[in-house]
Every structure is written in C-alpha cells, then in structure tokens.
Write an enzyme that holds these catalytic residues in place. Structure first.
Site, mmCIF file in Angstrom:
data_model
loop_
_atom_site.group_PDB
_atom_site.id
_atom_site.type_symbol
_atom_site.label_atom_id
_atom_site.label_comp_id
_atom_site.label_asym_id
_atom_site.label_seq_id
_atom_site.Cartn_x
_atom_site.Cartn_y
_atom_site.Cartn_z
ATOM 1 N N LEU A 33 0.822 -1.233 0.000
ATOM 2 C CA LEU A 33 0.000 0.000 0.000
ATOM 3 C C LEU A 33 0.849 1.274 0.000
ATOM 4 O O LEU A 33 0.391 2.329 0.435
ATOM 5 C CB LEU A 33 -1.008 0.014 1.166
ATOM 6 C CG LEU A 33 -2.007 -1.143 1.205
ATOM 7 C CD1 LEU A 33 -3.009 -0.948 2.345
ATOM 8 C CD2 LEU A 33 -2.776 -1.256 -0.117
ATOM 9 N N TYR A 137 14.810 4.483 -13.165
ATOM 10 C CA TYR A 137 13.574 3.684 -13.224
ATOM 11 C C TYR A 137 13.649 2.693 -14.396
ATOM 12 O O TYR A 137 13.502 1.483 -14.208
ATOM 13 C CB TYR A 137 12.352 4.606 -13.367
ATOM 14 C CG TYR A 137 11.091 3.898 -13.801
ATOM 15 C CD1 TYR A 137 10.490 2.943 -12.984
ATOM 16 C CD2 TYR A 137 10.501 4.173 -15.038
ATOM 17 C CE1 TYR A 137 9.333 2.284 -13.396
ATOM 18 C CE2 TYR A 137 9.347 3.528 -15.452
ATOM 19 C CZ TYR A 137 8.773 2.581 -14.633
ATOM 20 O OH TYR A 137 7.631 1.921 -15.043
ATOM 21 N N ARG A 215 2.913 10.525 -27.648
ATOM 22 C CA ARG A 215 2.934 9.269 -26.893
ATOM 23 C C ARG A 215 1.873 8.310 -27.423
ATOM 24 O O ARG A 215 0.896 8.712 -28.037
ATOM 25 C CB ARG A 215 2.644 9.530 -25.403
ATOM 26 C CG ARG A 215 3.741 10.329 -24.687
ATOM 27 C CD ARG A 215 4.997 9.490 -24.503
ATOM 28 N NE ARG A 215 6.057 10.187 -23.800
ATOM 29 C CZ ARG A 215 6.978 10.960 -24.389
ATOM 30 N NH1 ARG A 215 6.946 11.157 -25.691
ATOM 31 N NH2 ARG A 215 7.924 11.527 -23.683
HETATM 32 N N1 LIG Z 1 1.081 3.231 -15.430
HETATM 33 C C1 LIG Z 1 1.892 3.251 -16.467
HETATM 34 O O1 LIG Z 1 1.726 4.045 -17.414
HETATM 35 C C2 LIG Z 1 3.046 2.276 -16.532
HETATM 36 C C3 LIG Z 1 3.867 2.296 -17.677
HETATM 37 C C4 LIG Z 1 4.922 1.379 -17.763
HETATM 38 C C5 LIG Z 1 5.123 0.456 -16.750
HETATM 39 N N2 LIG Z 1 4.340 0.482 -15.643
HETATM 40 C C6 LIG Z 1 4.614 -0.494 -14.573
HETATM 41 O O2 LIG Z 1 3.398 -1.159 -14.238
HETATM 42 C C7 LIG Z 1 3.373 -1.474 -12.854
HETATM 43 C C8 LIG Z 1 2.106 -0.938 -12.235
HETATM 44 O O3 LIG Z 1 2.070 0.478 -12.409
HETATM 45 P P1 LIG Z 1 0.895 1.345 -11.796
HETATM 46 O O4 LIG Z 1 0.777 2.557 -12.640
HETATM 47 O O5 LIG Z 1 -0.295 0.485 -11.568
HETATM 48 O O6 LIG Z 1 1.551 1.756 -10.406
HETATM 49 P P2 LIG Z 1 0.878 1.856 -8.958
HETATM 50 O O7 LIG Z 1 1.814 2.682 -8.147
HETATM 51 O O8 LIG Z 1 -0.535 2.298 -9.061
HETATM 52 O O9 LIG Z 1 0.892 0.353 -8.454
HETATM 53 C C9 LIG Z 1 1.998 -0.261 -7.863
HETATM 54 C C10 LIG Z 1 1.497 -1.037 -6.653
HETATM 55 O O10 LIG Z 1 2.596 -1.755 -6.085
HETATM 56 C C11 LIG Z 1 2.595 -1.580 -4.670
HETATM 57 N N3 LIG Z 1 3.990 -1.740 -4.226
HETATM 58 C C12 LIG Z 1 5.047 -0.948 -4.532
HETATM 59 N N4 LIG Z 1 6.178 -1.452 -4.006
HETATM 60 C C13 LIG Z 1 5.825 -2.598 -3.347
HETATM 61 C C14 LIG Z 1 6.545 -3.585 -2.634
HETATM 62 N N5 LIG Z 1 7.870 -3.491 -2.456
HETATM 63 N N6 LIG Z 1 5.869 -4.647 -2.119
HETATM 64 C C15 LIG Z 1 4.527 -4.753 -2.281
HETATM 65 N N7 LIG Z 1 3.794 -3.847 -2.962
HETATM 66 C C16 LIG Z 1 4.436 -2.778 -3.492
HETATM 67 C C17 LIG Z 1 2.016 -0.186 -4.462
HETATM 68 O O11 LIG Z 1 1.452 -0.006 -3.168
HETATM 69 C C18 LIG Z 1 0.945 -0.124 -5.555
HETATM 70 O O12 LIG Z 1 -0.292 -0.607 -5.108
HETATM 71 C C19 LIG Z 1 4.656 -0.916 -12.264
HETATM 72 O O13 LIG Z 1 5.593 -1.953 -12.186
HETATM 73 C C20 LIG Z 1 5.090 0.123 -13.270
HETATM 74 O O14 LIG Z 1 6.476 0.320 -13.266
HETATM 75 C C21 LIG Z 1 3.301 1.363 -15.504
HETATM 76 O O1 LIG Z 2 1.585 17.576 -16.397
HETATM 77 C C1 LIG Z 2 2.070 17.065 -17.414
HETATM 78 C C2 LIG Z 2 2.398 15.679 -17.460
HETATM 79 C C3 LIG Z 2 2.961 15.185 -18.635
HETATM 80 N N1 LIG Z 2 3.188 15.992 -19.693
HETATM 81 C C4 LIG Z 2 3.731 15.435 -20.945
HETATM 82 O O2 LIG Z 2 2.837 14.434 -21.379
HETATM 83 C C5 LIG Z 2 3.533 13.344 -21.977
HETATM 84 C C6 LIG Z 2 3.157 12.065 -21.253
HETATM 85 O O3 LIG Z 2 3.690 12.130 -19.931
HETATM 86 P P1 LIG Z 2 3.356 11.051 -18.813
HETATM 87 O O4 LIG Z 2 4.051 11.468 -17.564
HETATM 88 O O5 LIG Z 2 1.883 10.847 -18.754
HETATM 89 O O6 LIG Z 2 3.971 9.729 -19.389
HETATM 90 P P2 LIG Z 2 5.460 9.413 -19.831
HETATM 91 O O7 LIG Z 2 5.446 9.307 -21.323
HETATM 92 O O8 LIG Z 2 6.462 10.296 -19.227
HETATM 93 O O9 LIG Z 2 5.643 8.058 -19.053
HETATM 94 C C7 LIG Z 2 5.369 6.804 -19.569
HETATM 95 O O10 LIG Z 2 6.541 6.320 -20.111
HETATM 96 C C8 LIG Z 2 7.616 6.251 -19.214
HETATM 97 C C9 LIG Z 2 8.749 5.764 -20.056
HETATM 98 O O11 LIG Z 2 9.297 6.818 -20.773
HETATM 99 C C10 LIG Z 2 7.260 5.330 -18.064
HETATM 100 O O12 LIG Z 2 7.148 3.977 -18.460
HETATM 101 C C11 LIG Z 2 5.971 5.779 -17.408
HETATM 102 O O13 LIG Z 2 5.576 4.868 -16.402
HETATM 103 C C12 LIG Z 2 4.902 5.884 -18.450
HETATM 104 O O14 LIG Z 2 3.699 6.385 -17.914
HETATM 105 C C13 LIG Z 2 5.019 13.677 -21.841
HETATM 106 O O15 LIG Z 2 5.430 14.228 -23.037
HETATM 107 C C14 LIG Z 2 5.075 14.753 -20.757
HETATM 108 O O16 LIG Z 2 6.112 15.670 -20.946
HETATM 109 C C15 LIG Z 2 2.866 17.350 -19.656
HETATM 110 O O17 LIG Z 2 3.069 18.069 -20.630
HETATM 111 N N2 LIG Z 2 2.322 17.834 -18.518
#
Ligand SMILES: NC(=O)c1ccc[n+]([C@@H]2O[C@H](COP(=O)([O-])OP(=O)(O)OC[C@H]3O[C@@H](n4cnc5c(N)ncnc54)[C@H](O)[C@@H]3O)[C@@H](O)[C@H]2O)c1
Ligand SMILES: O=c1ccn([C@@H]2O[C@H](COP(=O)(O)OP(=O)(O)O[C@H]3O[C@H](CO)[C@H](O)[C@H](O)[C@H]3O)[C@@H](O)[C@H]2O)c(=O)[nH]1
Length: 322
Positions: A33, A137, A215
């Site tokens: 959490l 990351y 994106r």
């Molecule tokens: N959301 C995106 O756009 C995106 C893009 C690329 C990759 N990812 C990857 O997808 C996964 C999920 O992303 P999300 O956006 O749902 O993130 P999120 O932060 O909503 O979910 C991550 C969950 O993992 C739990 N957590 C974190 N560290 C932990 C630990 N050590 N032990 C147990 N629980 C732990 C957090 O409490 C949370 O509920 C992540 O691995 C993230 O890197 C997400």
């Molecule tokens: O307030 C904001 C937030 C974002 N952006 C722009 O919107 C685009 C999308 O940004 P996000 O933060 O939504 O997403 P990212 O492309 O940075 O991130 C995604 O790609 C990353 C890899 O580059 C990671 O995997 C990350 O978890 C995933 O969400 C980017 O050009 C960013 O510069 C803005 O202009 N204003």
C-alpha cells in the site's frame, strides 16, 4: 489457477486482478500500500498487506503463477533517489524470484516499460531495438528483464515481460489515483474536476507536428487482457518480451483537446519548460504480441480512453447524494 498478484492494489494491478477474478481464477493480492489503495483490491480476491521481499509465505500456499506489478515508478524520483529504485525494483524482484524458486513457483508475468528503450532511434519501437534507459527507473526495469532471461536459462523459469507504453483509461471503478501524480491524462482531468487550476505543457519546441511530445496511449482494459494471454503463453525455460501500445501517437496538445471535448471544461494550460529526459516521440510496435499471442486492442480511440478515465473519476451516485 491460483495466482499471486503483487501490486494488485495499484492502478494496473487492480484492473488485471479484477479481470482474473472475472475469469474464475483464485487471486491473492500482495501489496504494501505504498502507492496503492486497499479498496482497489477487487471483491473476490484475497488481500495480504506486505512487501514483495517477504512473499515466501503466500508463495508456499500452492501458487501456480505470479503477476508482478509492484514497483516504484516515478521517473523523476528515480533520478533523485536511484538507490531506492535499484533496491525496490531490482532487489525486491530478485528476492521475489528467489522465493518463487524455493516455493517451486515457475511462472511470472512482469510489468516492464517503454522506459527500457530510452530515446528511440526509430518509430514505432520494436522489441529488438536498442535498450538505453535514460533514468534509473527504466534501468532498474531493464535489469529485471535481464535477470528474467537468466533465470529462464538457468532454472527453467517461464517468464513474460510486457513493456507498457502510456497506460490510461479506467476499468469500471478501477482507475489511476496516485497521491503523487505525474501522468498527463489524470493531471489534465484534475483540472476539469476542479482539483487543479491548470495544467503545464512540458515543452512546445519538440520536433513533432505541433511541437509537443507524442505518446502511445493504451487503454488499461486492453493492456490487462494481454496479461491473461501472457499467462497462458508462459513456457518453461523461455523469457518472452512484448511491447504493448495502441500503435498510434497523440501529442500533448491533442490529448488536451480531447480532454476538453470529453469533459466540456476549458482546461486552462500553460506552456512550461521541457521535462528532463522526455523523448519527443514514443510509439510502440505491438506486432509481435499480436502475431504470437493473438492480442488486439479494442479501445484505440483516444476519445474512448479519456472518456473511460473521466467516467472513472466521477463519484458514485450514492456519494453525490443522488
Ligand atoms: N502506469 C503506467 O503508465 C506504466 C507504464 C509502464 C510500466 N508500468 C509499470 O506497471 C506497474 C504498475 O504500475 P501502476 O501505474 O499500476 O503503479 P501503482 O503505483 O498504481 O501500483 C503499484 C502497486 O505496487 C505496490 N507496491 C510498490 N512497491 C511494493 C513492494 N515493495 N511490495 C509490495 N507492494 C508494493 C504499491 O502499493 C501499488 O499498489 C509498475 O511496475 C510500473 O512500473 C506502468
Ligand atoms: O503535467 C504534465 C504531465 C505530462 N506531460 C507530458 O505528457 C507526456 C506524457 O507524460 P506522462 O508522464 O503521462 O507519461 P510518460 O510518457 O512520461 O511516461 C510513460 O513512459 C515512461 C517511459 O518513458 C514510463 O514507463 C511511465 O511509467 C509511463 O507512464 C510527456 O510528453 C510529458 O512531458 C505534460 O506536458 N504535462
């Protein structure tokens, strides 16, 4: 199957856990959490509050496979605190893999990321393209991908890494809600909800048609379905890697326009400086997963993705006094 979903109280993990429960699987969510919410764990799933570094107990409970979402995933924070990212994402996952080995659990689906590629040489990005992460990351996620390949070769682990591009949208009540929100669409919608005054556009001088970053937004429901296919495709001793995106790019300005259209709110935006480390264009080729696993996104229209995210932000009628 009996499945362990780490991070199943978070955004993506809760959607996948919900779909797994709907498919009749027996799901245990392990989540500390740190960024998730207990009420996001779907009904019908068992919840264990704890860290991935302490997964031995739940794994020995007869688990067939692990879906591993738990991670730290804020790019900016990873630049400021790289140690946290190496220890949580790589160290934590190595502990989980070791616990799986000891418990005889041989299948894993892992959340990797487009951030493993860094600045791309070409668009759309294919899985065979160079991986040069531009921040800790992405580097920590790439290191896990490398470890999975090694564990598959050494111990016969069956592994699939899914490299997500920009995940967005909601699945019923399961939506993105982070205390620290960096992602574009939820931040834009916060303006329409009255929780923020305006949104900042990070740079308008990129080499793209309108100068803002492009994106590939993928609907979380489509992304989640890929996990179910990946689970079935896991094969002993093999580590497969797949990109997951919709295949089309949208600029920040286009996202803003669609958000205005969907919410009916003017959504004031200010032009800000570039955010360090943001590539101009990130678009996935998802041909490999389409070809090999038969995956197909159903919700590719940006309007649908934003409309679902917006619907997910609305409070239920009971909470609005209706
Ligand atoms: N959301 C995106 O756009 C995106 C893009 C690329 C990759 N990812 C990857 O997808 C996964 C999920 O992303 P999300 O956006 O749902 O993130 P999120 O932060 O909503 O979910 C991550 C969950 O993992 C739990 N957590 C974190 N560290 C932990 C630990 N050590 N032990 C147990 N629980 C732990 C957090 O409490 C949370 O509920 C992540 O691995 C993230 O890197 C997400
Ligand atoms: O307030 C904001 C937030 C974002 N952006 C722009 O919107 C685009 C999308 O940004 P996000 O933060 O939504 O997403 P990212 O492309 O940075 O991130 C995604 O790609 C990353 C890899 O580059 C990671 O995997 C990350 O978890 C995933 O969400 C980017 O050009 C960013 O510069 C803005 O202009 N204003």
């Amino acid at each position: 199957m009996k499945l362990l979903v780490t991070g199943g109280a978070g955004y993506v993990g809760s959607v996948v856990a919900a779909q797994l429960v709907e498919e009749g699987h027996e799901v245990t969510v392990l989540d500390d959490l740190s960024t998730g919410h207990e009420d996001a764990v779907p009904d019908g799933a068992r919840f264990v509050r704890g860290s991935i570094t302490d997964a031995g107990g739940v794994l020995r409970d007869g688990v067939d496979a692990v879906l591993h979402f738990a991670a730290r995933s804020l790019v900016g924070e990873s630049v400021e605190k790289p140690g946290l990212y190496w220890s949580h994402n790589l160290g934590g996952t190595l502990a989980l893999l070791e616990a799986m080995r000891q418990a005889g659990v041989g299948r894993i689906v892992f959340s990797s990321t487009a951030a493993t590629y860094g600045e791309p040489e070409r668009t759309p990005i294919q899985e065979t393209d160079p991986t040069r992460p531009g921040n800790p990351y992405g580097a920590s996620k790439l290191a896990v991908d490398t470890a999975l390949t090694a564990f598959a070769g050494l111990y016969g682990l069956a592994a699939v890494s899914l490299r997500y591009f920009n995940v967005a949208g909601a699945y019923g009540r399961y939506r993105e809600r982070h205390a620290v929100e960096t992602h574009l669409i939820p931040n834009v919608l916060k303006v329409a909800l009255g929780e923020r005054e305006s949104v900042s556009v990070f740079g308008t001088d990129y080499p793209t048609p309108d100068g803002t970053c492009v994106r590939d937004y993928i609907h979380v429901a489509d992304l989640a379905r890929a996990h179910l296919l990946a689970l079935d495709a896991c094969a002993e001793g093999v580590h497969r890697i797949y990109n997951l995106g919709s295949g089309s790019g949208f600029s920040v300005k286009e996202v803003l326009d669609v958000c205005r259209e969907v919410t009916g709110h003017p959504i004031p935006a200010e032009v800000g400086p570039r955010r360090p480390g943001d590539p101009a264009v990130l678009v996935a080729s998802s041909e490999k997963i389409k070809r090999e696993l038969g995956w197909k996104p159903d919700h590719t229209a940006l309007h649908t993705i934003v409309a679902d995210a917006w619907a997910g932000c609305q409070k239920p009628e009971s909470e609005r006094g209706l």
